[in-house]
Write a protein that holds these residues in place. Structure first.
Motif, PDB file in Angstrom:
ATOM      1  N   LYS A 240      -0.149  11.585   6.526  1.00  0.00           N
ATOM      2  CA  LYS A 240      -1.054  11.400   7.657  1.00  0.00           C
ATOM      3  C   LYS A 240      -1.609   9.981   7.680  1.00  0.00           C
ATOM      4  O   LYS A 240      -2.004   9.450   6.624  1.00  0.00           O
ATOM      5  CB  LYS A 240      -2.200  12.408   7.591  1.00  0.00           C
ATOM      6  N   ASP A 241      -1.646   9.397   8.871  1.00  0.00           N
ATOM      7  CA  ASP A 241      -2.246   8.074   9.032  1.00  0.00           C
ATOM      8  C   ASP A 241      -3.753   8.181   8.787  1.00  0.00           C
ATOM      9  O   ASP A 241      -4.410   9.124   9.236  1.00  0.00           O
ATOM     10  CB  ASP A 241      -1.970   7.544  10.441  1.00  0.00           C
ATOM     11  N   ILE A 242      -4.276   7.200   8.085  1.00  0.00           N
ATOM     12  CA  ILE A 242      -5.695   7.230   7.709  1.00  0.00           C
ATOM     13  C   ILE A 242      -6.613   6.979   8.914  1.00  0.00           C
ATOM     14  O   ILE A 242      -7.792   7.333   8.883  1.00  0.00           O
ATOM     15  CB  ILE A 242      -5.959   6.195   6.581  1.00  0.00           C
TER      16      ILE A 242
ATOM     17  N   LEU B 129       0.833  -1.202   0.000  1.00  0.00           N
ATOM     18  CA  LEU B 129       0.000   0.000   0.000  1.00  0.00           C
ATOM     19  C   LEU B 129       0.873   1.259   0.000  1.00  0.00           C
ATOM     20  O   LEU B 129       0.593   2.238  -0.708  1.00  0.00           O
ATOM     21  CB  LEU B 129      -0.827  -0.056   1.291  1.00  0.00           C
ATOM     22  N   PHE B 130       1.932   1.225   0.778  1.00  0.00           N
ATOM     23  CA  PHE B 130       2.764   2.416   0.904  1.00  0.00           C
ATOM     24  C   PHE B 130       3.573   2.673  -0.374  1.00  0.00           C
ATOM     25  O   PHE B 130       3.851   3.827  -0.710  1.00  0.00           O
ATOM     26  CB  PHE B 130       3.679   2.321   2.129  1.00  0.00           C
TER      27      PHE B 130
ATOM     28  N   GLY C  76       1.535  -5.828  16.150  1.00  0.00           N
ATOM     29  CA  GLY C  76       0.378  -5.427  15.345  1.00  0.00           C
ATOM     30  C   GLY C  76       0.730  -4.795  14.019  1.00  0.00           C
ATOM     31  O   GLY C  76      -0.076  -4.058  13.445  1.00  0.00           O
ATOM     32  N   GLN C  77       1.932  -5.072  13.505  1.00  0.00           N
ATOM     33  CA  GLN C  77       2.292  -4.500  12.200  1.00  0.00           C
ATOM     34  C   GLN C  77       1.350  -5.021  11.126  1.00  0.00           C
ATOM     35  O   GLN C  77       1.098  -6.223  11.035  1.00  0.00           O
ATOM     36  CB  GLN C  77       3.740  -4.851  11.840  1.00  0.00           C
ATOM     37  N   THR C  78       0.832  -4.096  10.332  1.00  0.00           N
ATOM     38  CA  THR C  78      -0.119  -4.488   9.286  1.00  0.00           C
ATOM     39  C   THR C  78       0.380  -4.178   7.885  1.00  0.00           C
ATOM     40  O   THR C  78      -0.090  -4.773   6.919  1.00  0.00           O
ATOM     41  CB  THR C  78      -1.475  -3.773   9.480  1.00  0.00           C
ATOM     42  N   VAL C  79       1.311  -3.239   7.759  1.00  0.00           N
ATOM     43  CA  VAL C  79       1.849  -2.895   6.438  1.00  0.00           C
ATOM     44  C   VAL C  79       3.352  -3.201   6.459  1.00  0.00           C
ATOM     45  O   VAL C  79       4.094  -2.648   7.289  1.00  0.00           O
ATOM     46  CB  VAL C  79       1.607  -1.413   6.082  1.00  0.00           C
TER      47      VAL C  79
ATOM     48  N   LEU D  36       2.984   9.040   9.381  1.00  0.00           N
ATOM     49  CA  LEU D  36       3.855   7.895   9.098  1.00  0.00           C
ATOM     50  C   LEU D  36       5.020   8.347   8.232  1.00  0.00           C
ATOM     51  O   LEU D  36       4.808   9.071   7.252  1.00  0.00           O
ATOM     52  CB  LEU D  36       3.069   6.806   8.362  1.00  0.00           C
TER      53      LEU D  36
ATOM     54  N   ASN E 138       6.366  -0.536  14.764  1.00  0.00           N
ATOM     55  CA  ASN E 138       5.874  -1.879  15.043  1.00  0.00           C
ATOM     56  C   ASN E 138       6.621  -2.895  14.190  1.00  0.00           C
ATOM     57  O   ASN E 138       6.860  -2.659  13.002  1.00  0.00           O
ATOM     58  CB  ASN E 138       4.371  -1.965  14.743  1.00  0.00           C
TER      59      ASN E 138
ATOM     60  N   HIS F 264       7.972   1.554   8.615  1.00  0.00           N
ATOM     61  CA  HIS F 264       7.447   2.905   8.826  1.00  0.00           C
ATOM     62  C   HIS F 264       7.543   3.285  10.288  1.00  0.00           C
ATOM     63  O   HIS F 264       7.445   2.441  11.180  1.00  0.00           O
ATOM     64  CB  HIS F 264       5.996   3.023   8.338  1.00  0.00           C
TER      65      HIS F 264
ATOM     66  N   HIS G  60       5.851   5.679  13.169  1.00  0.00           N
ATOM     67  CA  HIS G  60       4.677   6.478  13.552  1.00  0.00           C
ATOM     68  C   HIS G  60       5.142   7.669  14.391  1.00  0.00           C
ATOM     69  O   HIS G  60       5.921   7.495  15.334  1.00  0.00           O
ATOM     70  CB  HIS G  60       3.723   5.660  14.429  1.00  0.00           C
TER      71      HIS G  60
HETATM   72  P1  AMP Z   1       1.305  -0.672  11.473  1.00  0.00           P
HETATM   73  O1  AMP Z   1       0.117  -1.206  12.228  1.00  0.00           O
HETATM   74  O2  AMP Z   1       2.443  -0.266  12.366  1.00  0.00           O
HETATM   75  O3  AMP Z   1       1.728  -1.590  10.343  1.00  0.00           O
HETATM   76  O4  AMP Z   1       0.826   0.699  10.829  1.00  0.00           O
HETATM   77  C1  AMP Z   1       0.182   0.783   9.617  1.00  0.00           C
HETATM   78  C2  AMP Z   1      -0.580   2.071   9.634  1.00  0.00           C
HETATM   79  O5  AMP Z   1      -0.944   2.408   8.316  1.00  0.00           O
HETATM   80  C3  AMP Z   1      -1.863   2.051  10.465  1.00  0.00           C
HETATM   81  O6  AMP Z   1      -1.778   2.995  11.514  1.00  0.00           O
HETATM   82  C4  AMP Z   1      -2.942   2.398   9.436  1.00  0.00           C
HETATM   83  O7  AMP Z   1      -3.962   3.207   9.971  1.00  0.00           O
HETATM   84  C5  AMP Z   1      -2.154   3.102   8.367  1.00  0.00           C
HETATM   85  N1  AMP Z   1      -2.730   3.073   7.038  1.00  0.00           N
HETATM   86  C6  AMP Z   1      -3.284   2.031   6.384  1.00  0.00           C
HETATM   87  N2  AMP Z   1      -3.679   2.388   5.152  1.00  0.00           N
HETATM   88  C7  AMP Z   1      -3.379   3.700   5.019  1.00  0.00           C
HETATM   89  C8  AMP Z   1      -3.544   4.657   3.974  1.00  0.00           C
HETATM   90  N3  AMP Z   1      -4.103   4.333   2.798  1.00  0.00           N
HETATM   91  N4  AMP Z   1      -3.126   5.924   4.196  1.00  0.00           N
HETATM   92  C9  AMP Z   1      -2.571   6.263   5.361  1.00  0.00           C
HETATM   93  N5  AMP Z   1      -2.364   5.402   6.390  1.00  0.00           N
HETATM   94  C10 AMP Z   1      -2.770   4.142   6.226  1.00  0.00           C
END
Ligand code: AMP
Length: 116
Positions: free
Chosen positions: A29-31, A5-6, A94-97, A40, A88, A101, A103
Motif C-alpha cells: 500500500k502507498d503510504i 526506500l523500496f 514527479g517520480q520520487t523513488v 505500488l 512515473n 514501480h 501505481h
Molecule cells: P513516484 O512519485 O511515482 O516515485 O511514487 C512514489 C510513491 O511512493 C509515492 O506515491 C509515495 O507516497 C510512496 N511512498 C513513499 N514512501 C513510502 C513508504 N515508506 N511506503 C509506501 N509508499 C511510500
C-alpha cells in the motif's frame, strides 16, 4: 541501482502493508494514497531505476508488473468497476523513488487523467 526506500521494504527493514507477493514482484500500500485503493508494484530482484532504464530483455518483467496489478485488482473485486495504472518516469512526471514501480489506483471514479 543504489539502495532505495523500496529495497528496504523488500528486505523488510522498514514496515509496509504488503498485499501481493510472487517470485519476482512485491505489492504494498502507498503510504500517501491518492485513491481509496493505492498499491505500488515493484520488481524484487531487478535493478531498474526508471522505465527509461529498462531493456528489451526486461520486457517480460515489465509485463508481469502489469499482470500482478491486474491479478490483485481481480482478487480484490476492483476489476469490474475498473482502475488505473500509472508509472512515473523522472522529473516531469514527479517520480520520487528511483526503483521502478507501477501505481494501481482504484476504489472510486478517478476523474479525468492528464491535467497538469
Ligand atoms: P513516484 O512519485 O511515482 O516515485 O511514487 C512514489 C510513491 O511512493 C509515492 O506515491 C509515495 O507516497 C510512496 N511512498 C513513499 N514512501 C513510502 C513508504 N515508506 N511506503 C509506501 N509508499 C511510500
Amino acid at each position: 541501482m543504489t539502495d532505495t526506500l523500496f529495497s528496504k521494504i523488500i528486505r523488510r527493514e522498514i514496515p509496509a502493508t504488503i498485499v501481493y507477493e510472487d517470485e519476482d514482484i512485491l505489492g504494498f500500500k502507498d503510504i500517501a494514497p491518492q485513491a481509496p485503493v493505492h498499491v505500488l508494484f515493484i520488481p524484487k530482484h531487478a535493478p531498474i531505476p526508471t522505465l527509461d532504464d529498462a531493456t528489451a530483455e526486461q520486457a517480460p518483467l515489465l509485463g508481469r508488473l502489469l499482470l500482478a496489478a491486474a491479478e490483485y485488482a481481480r482478487r480484490e473485486g476492483l476489476a469490474q468497476d475498473g482502475y488505473r495504472v500509472v508509472m512515473n518516469c523522472r522529473e516531469h512526471a514527479g517520480q520520487t523513488v528511483f526503483h521502478i514501480h507501477l501505481h494501481l489506483l482504484a476504489g472510486a471514479p478517478l476523474g479525468h487523467f492528464g491535467t497538469p
